[in-house]
Enzyme design. Structure first.
Site, PDB file in Angstrom:
ATOM      1  N   GLU A   1     -16.062  18.904 -41.377  1.00 42.45           N
ATOM      2  CA  GLU A   1     -16.118  18.050 -42.566  1.00 42.45           C
ATOM      3  C   GLU A   1     -14.835  18.107 -43.391  1.00 42.45           C
ATOM      4  OE1 GLU A   1     -19.067  16.666 -46.150  1.00 42.45           O
ATOM      5  OE2 GLU A   1     -19.798  17.734 -44.393  1.00 42.45           O
TER       6      GLU A   1
ATOM      7  N   ARG B   1     -11.753  18.431 -42.247  1.00 40.18           N
ATOM      8  CA  ARG B   1     -10.808  17.529 -41.580  1.00 40.18           C
ATOM      9  C   ARG B   1     -11.192  16.068 -41.817  1.00 40.18           C
ATOM     10  NH1 ARG B   1     -11.955  20.313 -36.137  1.00 40.18           N
ATOM     11  NH2 ARG B   1     -13.107  21.748 -37.449  1.00 40.18           N
TER      12      ARG B   1
END
Length: 304
Positions: A97, A99
């Site tokens: 999440e 990234r």
């Protein structure tokens, strides 16, 4: 004109490079050949991905996200996220999440993703490990693949070592390459610096020195051995002068134990065995590094 190997000129995409394309000239959004568990790699539009509603982490530091977003703008997403299909052109985020959010912040339209072929995380992990054993990755891609398996799948270094038939110290040394400055990492990924050169550079104390010596290695064609000697000389210049009296050379047993414990704890360990008593010094860099070492100790019984 770009060659088929052009994708290896950056820092690498770690697990993304474990997937073989069915067509070398396929566009980035074309799915790869599936792994044994049915998972495949593809560039997925961010607009088609929904956040994981079961994400236990509900706070993400804005400064950290901004820093990661800046890196993504310059180098792209270096480690693919993991998603599962919800329907036609609809996916749900499973892992990555941070990234995902940083890519949105960076204004990206797509993100490299592993589309999971099973709900069993262990099967996907095992399929990736199986492919990692056969993949022809540069040292940085290999290190990023190791790190993502460790982070996303809670895979241990022992698991990696057994499944890909490499020693644990070799895996630890490869992971250390991720501590180099981004510019040096790029040179390793591009193949102008070898992994041996890169590991030697880690002996220097600061990033600027590492970058300068990396440039010198390329300009002068220095061997790994020559690089190690330069690093050793540099360390000696910054150390306090040794005392002429009372100097003691570690015994073979002490050196062997120090090397073994250093590999075990992934940090520098010194061992001194006296006539009536001895001592072991374990170095750590940060509080997080200390917590990691203590966790390793708690999970062990008596060291052989």
């Amino acid at each position: 004109m770009a060659t088929p190997k052009a994708r290896h000129q950056g820092l690498g995409k770690g697990l993304g490079d474990l997937f073989a394309r069915t067509d070398d000239d396929a566009p980035p959004t074309e799915p790869s050949k599936p792994l044994s568990d049915g998972s495949y790699f593809a560039e997925v539009p961010l607009s088609q991905i929904s956040p994981n509603p079961r994400q236990p982490r509900d706070y993400f530091d804005e400064d950290d996200l901004a820093e990661l977003a800046a890196s993504i703008r310059e180098f792209g997403v270096l480690q693919p996220v993991v998603v599962r299909k919800l329907g036609e052109k609809q996916f749900e985020l499973v892992m990555g999440e941070r990234r995902f959010r940083a890519s949105q912040f960076a204004g990206k339209e797509t993100i490299p993703a592993i589309v999971r072929g099973t709900e069993d995380d262990a099967l996907l992990r095992d399929a990736l490990l199986e492919n990692l054993h056969r993949a022809n990755l540069n040292p940085l891609e290999e290190a990023r693949a190791y790190q993502q398996l460790l982070d996303d799948f809670r895979c241990t270094k022992e698991d990696l070592a057994k499944r890909i038939h490499r020693s644990r110290p070799q895996i630890s040394n490869t992971l250390r390459l991720l501590g180099l400055p981004a510019g040096v990492q790029q040179k390793v990924a591009a193949g102008v610096l070898s992994a041996g050169h890169a590991r030697a550079l880690l002996g220097l104390g600061d990033e600027r020195s590492q970058e300068l010596l990396a440039d010198r290695i390329i300009a002068e064609g220095l061997s790994v051995r020559s690089t190690e000697e330069i690093v050793a000389l540099g360390e000696k210049r910054t150390r306090p002068a040794p005392q002429p009296r009372g100097m003691r050379v570690p015994s073979e047993r002490e050196s062997e134990l120090a090397r073994s414990l250093s590999d075990h704890f992934d940090t520098r360990v010194k061992v001194a065995i006296g006539r009536n008593r001895g001592k072991i010094i374990i170095e750590f860099a940060t509080q997080a590094d200390l917590d990691r070492i203590l966790a390793v100790m708690e999970n062990q019984t008596v060291y052989p």
